[in-house]
Design a protein around this motif. Structure first.
Motif, PDB file in Angstrom:
ATOM      1  N   GLY A  18      28.950 -19.659 -16.544  1.00 58.76           N
ATOM      2  CA  GLY A  18      27.543 -19.775 -17.403  1.00 58.76           C
ATOM      3  C   GLY A  18      27.762 -20.406 -19.019  1.00 58.76           C
ATOM      4  O   GLY A  18      27.882 -21.467 -19.215  1.00 58.76           O
ATOM      5  N   ASP A  19      27.503 -19.341 -19.848  1.00 64.49           N
ATOM      6  CA  ASP A  19      27.879 -19.883 -21.162  1.00 64.49           C
ATOM      7  C   ASP A  19      29.311 -20.002 -21.598  1.00 64.49           C
ATOM      8  O   ASP A  19      29.640 -20.482 -22.754  1.00 64.49           O
ATOM      9  CB  ASP A  19      27.181 -18.498 -21.993  1.00 64.49           C
ATOM     10  CG  ASP A  19      25.826 -18.399 -22.015  1.00 64.49           C
ATOM     11  OD1 ASP A  19      24.895 -19.450 -21.564  1.00 64.49           O
ATOM     12  OD2 ASP A  19      25.142 -17.435 -22.252  1.00 64.49           O
ATOM     13  N   VAL A  20      30.191 -19.460 -20.723  1.00 63.10           N
ATOM     14  CA  VAL A  20      31.619 -19.819 -20.872  1.00 63.10           C
ATOM     15  C   VAL A  20      32.228 -20.442 -19.621  1.00 63.10           C
ATOM     16  O   VAL A  20      31.760 -20.237 -18.588  1.00 63.10           O
ATOM     17  CB  VAL A  20      32.161 -18.568 -21.179  1.00 63.10           C
ATOM     18  CG1 VAL A  20      31.595 -17.748 -22.420  1.00 63.10           C
ATOM     19  CG2 VAL A  20      32.265 -17.437 -20.232  1.00 63.10           C
TER      20      VAL A  20
ATOM     21  N   ILE B 131      44.429 -17.169 -20.102  1.00 61.59           N
ATOM     22  CA  ILE B 131      42.986 -17.596 -20.050  1.00 61.59           C
ATOM     23  C   ILE B 131      42.192 -18.155 -21.146  1.00 61.59           C
ATOM     24  O   ILE B 131      42.261 -17.253 -22.225  1.00 61.59           O
ATOM     25  CB  ILE B 131      42.301 -15.893 -19.505  1.00 61.59           C
ATOM     26  CG1 ILE B 131      43.030 -15.729 -18.138  1.00 61.59           C
ATOM     27  CG2 ILE B 131      40.865 -16.586 -18.904  1.00 61.59           C
ATOM     28  CD1 ILE B 131      42.606 -14.334 -17.947  1.00 61.59           C
ATOM     29  N   HIS B 132      42.039 -19.214 -21.154  1.00 56.52           N
ATOM     30  CA  HIS B 132      41.231 -19.939 -22.236  1.00 56.52           C
ATOM     31  C   HIS B 132      39.759 -20.099 -21.941  1.00 56.52           C
ATOM     32  O   HIS B 132      39.369 -20.463 -21.143  1.00 56.52           O
ATOM     33  CB  HIS B 132      41.658 -21.396 -22.477  1.00 56.52           C
ATOM     34  CG  HIS B 132      43.225 -21.472 -22.430  1.00 56.52           C
ATOM     35  ND1 HIS B 132      43.974 -21.428 -23.635  1.00 56.52           N
ATOM     36  CD2 HIS B 132      44.261 -21.744 -21.389  1.00 56.52           C
ATOM     37  CE1 HIS B 132      45.277 -21.658 -23.254  1.00 56.52           C
ATOM     38  NE2 HIS B 132      45.468 -21.736 -22.051  1.00 56.52           N
ATOM     39  N   ILE B 133      39.088 -19.535 -22.972  1.00 59.67           N
ATOM     40  CA  ILE B 133      37.594 -18.969 -22.790  1.00 59.67           C
ATOM     41  C   ILE B 133      36.740 -20.234 -23.573  1.00 59.67           C
ATOM     42  O   ILE B 133      36.910 -19.834 -24.990  1.00 59.67           O
ATOM     43  CB  ILE B 133      37.062 -17.728 -22.892  1.00 59.67           C
ATOM     44  CG1 ILE B 133      37.916 -16.776 -22.082  1.00 59.67           C
ATOM     45  CG2 ILE B 133      35.752 -17.480 -22.503  1.00 59.67           C
ATOM     46  CD1 ILE B 133      37.833 -15.224 -22.432  1.00 59.67           C
ATOM     47  N   TYR B 134      36.294 -21.125 -23.075  1.00 60.63           N
ATOM     48  CA  TYR B 134      35.494 -21.948 -23.961  1.00 60.63           C
ATOM     49  C   TYR B 134      33.899 -21.598 -23.829  1.00 60.63           C
ATOM     50  O   TYR B 134      33.349 -21.445 -23.057  1.00 60.63           O
ATOM     51  CB  TYR B 134      35.689 -23.378 -23.176  1.00 60.63           C
ATOM     52  CG  TYR B 134      34.650 -24.432 -23.871  1.00 60.63           C
ATOM     53  CD1 TYR B 134      34.488 -24.632 -25.125  1.00 60.63           C
ATOM     54  CD2 TYR B 134      33.561 -25.303 -23.118  1.00 60.63           C
ATOM     55  CE1 TYR B 134      33.676 -25.727 -25.850  1.00 60.63           C
ATOM     56  CE2 TYR B 134      32.729 -26.224 -23.476  1.00 60.63           C
ATOM     57  CZ  TYR B 134      32.781 -26.213 -24.929  1.00 60.63           C
ATOM     58  OH  TYR B 134      32.072 -27.371 -25.670  1.00 60.63           O
ATOM     59  N   HIS B 135      33.694 -21.362 -25.102  1.00 63.42           N
ATOM     60  CA  HIS B 135      32.277 -20.927 -25.325  1.00 63.42           C
ATOM     61  C   HIS B 135      31.204 -21.945 -25.778  1.00 63.42           C
ATOM     62  O   HIS B 135      31.498 -22.575 -26.725  1.00 63.42           O
ATOM     63  CB  HIS B 135      32.076 -19.544 -26.531  1.00 63.42           C
ATOM     64  CG  HIS B 135      33.014 -18.694 -26.497  1.00 63.42           C
ATOM     65  ND1 HIS B 135      32.876 -17.434 -25.855  1.00 63.42           N
ATOM     66  CD2 HIS B 135      34.661 -18.468 -26.631  1.00 63.42           C
ATOM     67  CE1 HIS B 135      33.742 -16.561 -25.726  1.00 63.42           C
ATOM     68  NE2 HIS B 135      35.002 -17.317 -26.283  1.00 63.42           N
ATOM     69  N   LYS B 136      30.676 -22.246 -24.740  1.00 62.98           N
ATOM     70  CA  LYS B 136      29.509 -23.547 -25.017  1.00 62.98           C
ATOM     71  C   LYS B 136      28.662 -23.749 -25.883  1.00 62.98           C
ATOM     72  O   LYS B 136      28.564 -24.639 -26.630  1.00 62.98           O
ATOM     73  CB  LYS B 136      29.052 -23.965 -23.734  1.00 62.98           C
ATOM     74  CG  LYS B 136      29.577 -24.139 -22.466  1.00 62.98           C
ATOM     75  CD  LYS B 136      29.275 -24.416 -21.265  1.00 62.98           C
ATOM     76  CE  LYS B 136      28.475 -23.937 -20.635  1.00 62.98           C
ATOM     77  NZ  LYS B 136      27.917 -24.355 -19.230  1.00 62.98           N
ATOM     78  N   LYS B 137      28.160 -22.762 -26.590  1.00 59.66           N
ATOM     79  CA  LYS B 137      27.206 -22.631 -27.505  1.00 59.66           C
ATOM     80  C   LYS B 137      27.861 -22.640 -28.756  1.00 59.66           C
ATOM     81  O   LYS B 137      27.167 -23.664 -29.576  1.00 59.66           O
ATOM     82  CB  LYS B 137      26.326 -21.323 -27.543  1.00 59.66           C
ATOM     83  CG  LYS B 137      25.441 -21.097 -26.262  1.00 59.66           C
ATOM     84  CD  LYS B 137      24.672 -19.951 -26.173  1.00 59.66           C
ATOM     85  CE  LYS B 137      23.657 -19.720 -24.981  1.00 59.66           C
ATOM     86  NZ  LYS B 137      22.877 -18.638 -25.086  1.00 59.66           N
ATOM     87  N   VAL B 138      28.893 -22.277 -29.044  1.00 57.20           N
ATOM     88  CA  VAL B 138      29.396 -22.461 -30.446  1.00 57.20           C
ATOM     89  C   VAL B 138      30.731 -23.470 -30.587  1.00 57.20           C
ATOM     90  O   VAL B 138      30.989 -23.785 -31.663  1.00 57.20           O
ATOM     91  CB  VAL B 138      29.794 -20.931 -30.831  1.00 57.20           C
ATOM     92  CG1 VAL B 138      28.879 -20.017 -31.202  1.00 57.20           C
ATOM     93  CG2 VAL B 138      31.168 -20.377 -30.127  1.00 57.20           C
TER      94      VAL B 138
END
Length: 619
Positions: free
Chosen positions: A135-137, A146-153
């Motif tokens: 969702g947002d990530v 595990i690379h977590i892309y935070h779409k909003k920031v």
């Protein structure tokens, strides 16, 4: 060079439909299309495959991202070249590869542009094998991190699992990771927690995790399948167990309850968790170009795409068209077929073959050579060809040494004689003591012609020959000579050689380059058959036209095989296009209706079966 056909079409007598024997349905194969490197212009290896909302196919290739719109391939290279995984989210294509991950976005004209995200993660390396949509990530999962892309920031955080990650799944909002030490999940604090229910799988190689209803379907390398949730694990016995135990597994896909498992050495198996008897296997022996299946994907029409170590394969699981052979035909190119005494006969460029009740192809001895036609007359099968006529009855098979025979037809005025069209005119067969034999040749007519039809007037026949003329011939009552003939001109409506003659609705019909003509007995001439043209695709060139015994109108236009179906006492409003443009034998098209729902079509690689009940299917 395109060849044009002169077609006479007469109505076909509707008889009792032949029943397909049970064995005949099992001989038909899935159609497999193989795409090789020379076609898509990229690397050999193809890993994961997926599909966009508009139906385009995307493949993770060893030289970048591949895009296929159904006609053209486009390649989009990236840094480090290799892409292992792709996932389409909100019209963006997220990718992972060798120490690289990021996303492709379409620009204003639809071309894809790449944006790398992997530079936002520091001090890591390895292959990115999985992408999960949170969702947002977005989770990009490599062999350890595990690379977590935070779409909003727009930033990327990283979790070190401190173990090898074999595969992953985001299931009901929770990220699960399969490792050599069992299955872990990412808790609300972004900490890896061991899933106690997976304890029986510790120490075993896990190939994939798939969502199945509310559970997780686990595919292990050697121990088979399991259904897993947070509190329980249950082994699933399936028809694929033997395949799983014997092969090194690499990839999986799921659609509903149907599962595909790809192996390294032996292609792919497809089975259904709700149908314990359904199983299909595909490898190089059944049409694949390579046995190493790196990726599996069910598309929106439930057909299966395979990313291979060399190339891409597409298996038409949902197609109403089934080829007789998935690989090269051992019996040659198809020209004619017949169902006789509940057995299928195939006439090819090599010989006449019979499919016996054990699904084995038997060469009919003496038939070697080009076969042009197969006709059933008075419960006897006549196979006409370059080296003579094979006569097959319920009790015996024998040959009539009449060279260069196009086709054999009954005579309404004499049940003990048959007429044969040959390379050099007409010949007559006669029946004596229950056997057919050569009688005589008609001396006045020496032209080669592929077809002829008996007129409604006794002893009159229509013929068309290779020089593009049409004639009406009148024979004497003993069929020993032609006593009268008339040649017809077609008012500059051009046509070519390779002639087929039949009937439609008691109308004599001719296909010319300018459209369809019909014969008028009132004017003794040929005029445009406007009514039929409007039922089909208007005044144009029809390369083939045929009315089957169920009143379906088959035709070839623009090199595609099409049908206007007849049902419930009327013709349907739509025309179905079966395609087969690269498979039909130009000027030698042949349709054989086995029953109201089954057509056998002669094609370059022998024959194909069409399931008419699925005219509206997407495939």
């Amino acid at each position: 060079m395109n060849k044009h056909i002169l077609c006479f079409i007469f109505s076909v007598i509707i008889g009792i439909s032949l029943v397909v024997p049970a064995h005949s349905t099992s001989i038909w194969q899935r159609k497999i299309t193989n795409y090789e490197r020379s076609q898509y212009k990229a690397g050999f290896q193809n890993w994961m495959i997926t599909q966009s909302d508009k139906g385009w196919i995307y493949s993770a290739n060893s030289n970048g991202l591949l895009e296929f719109d159904g006609v053209n391939w486009t390649s989009y290279p990236i840094r480090n070249n290799v892409i292992r995984i792709i996932k389409i989210i909100d019209n963006n294509i997220y990718i992972g590869g060798s120490s690289e991950f990021g996303l492709f976005k379409p620009n204003a004209i639809g071309q894809l542009t790449y944006r790398s995200l992997s530079d936002k993660s520091k001090n890591w390396g390895g292959e990115v094998w999985n992408i999960e949509d949170g969702g947002d990530v977005i989770y990009f999962i490599s062999e350890r991190y595990i690379h977590i892309y935070h779409k909003k920031v727009g930033n990327v955080s990283m979790i070190d699992s401190d173990t090898k990650i074999d595969c992953s799944l985001l299931h009901e909002g929770t990220l699960y990771l399969a490792t050599p030490n069992g299955i872990f999940y990412l808790n609300s604090n972004n900490k890896l927690t061991f899933l106690e229910a997976s304890e029986p799988l510790s120490g075993h190689k896990i190939v994939s995790l798939l969502s199945y209803n509310k559970d997780i379907l686990v595919t292990s390398a050697k121990k088979g399948l399991y259904l897993l949730n947070k509190s329980n694990i249950q082994q699933v016995n399936s028809i694929a167990d033997s395949f799983i135990q014997k092969n090194q597994l690499f990839s999986t896909a799921i659609s509903g309850s149907k599962i595909a498992i790809g192996s390294v050495q032996n292609g792919v198996i497809i089975f259904d968790l709700k149908d314990p008897f359904y199983k299909e296997e595909f490898n190089i022996n059944s049409g694949l170009k390579n046995n190493t299946v790196l990726g599996c994907f069910f598309d929106s029409n439930q057909n299966l795409w395979l990313g291979l170590d060399k190339g891409i394969s597409y298996i038409s699981l949902n197609s109403p068209i089934s080829p007789l052979f998935a690989t090269v035909s051992p019996i040659g190119t198809g020209y004619s077929s017949a169902m006789y005494n509940n057995e299928l006969y195939f006439g090819t460029n090599q010989a006449l073959y019979k499919l016996d009740k054990d699904n084995r192809y038997q060469l009919i001895k003496g038939s070697e050579g080009q076969i042009w036609s197969t006709n059933i007359i008075d419960n006897t099968l006549f196979s006409s060809g370059d080296n003579g006529i094979m006569v097959i009855t319920p009790t015996e098979t024998y040959k009539i040494d009449l060279l260069g025979a196009w086709e054999t037809h009954a005579l309404s005025e004499d049940k003990n004689k048959l007429m044969v069209a040959t390379y050099s005119g007409f010949c007559i067969l006669k029946r004596e003591n229950g056997r057919w034999m050569f009688s005589h040749k008609i001396p006045e007519f020496r032209d080669s012609f592929r077809g002829f039809i008996e007129d409604d007037e006794p002893y009159n026949f229509w013929v068309a020959n290779a020089n593009g003329t049409m004639r009406r011939l009148t024979f004497d009552k003993n069929f020993e000579k032609i006593i009268r003939y008339k040649t017809y001109t077609l008012n500059n409506n051009a046509f070519d050689s390779n002639i087929i003659i039949r009937k439609i609705e008691n109308n004599l019909v001719i296909c010319t380059r300018n459209g369809i003509l019909q014969y008028s007995r009132i004017t003794d001439s040929f005029d445009h058959y406007t009514q039929l043209e409007l039922m089909l695709e208007g005044p144009k060139y029809y390369e083939f036209l045929y009315l089957d015994k169920y009143k379906n109108i088959w035709f070839v236009a623009d090199r595609n095989l099409k049908v206007l179906a007849y049902s419930e006492g009327k013709y349907q409003e739509y025309i179905h296009n079966w395609g087969l443009s690269n498979e039909l034998i130009d000027s030698y098209e042949n349709i054989n209706m086995i029953d109201p729902e089954t057509a056998i079509v002669a094609v370059d690689n022998a024959f194909a079966r069409i399931d008419m009940s699925r005219k509206n299917a997407n495939f």
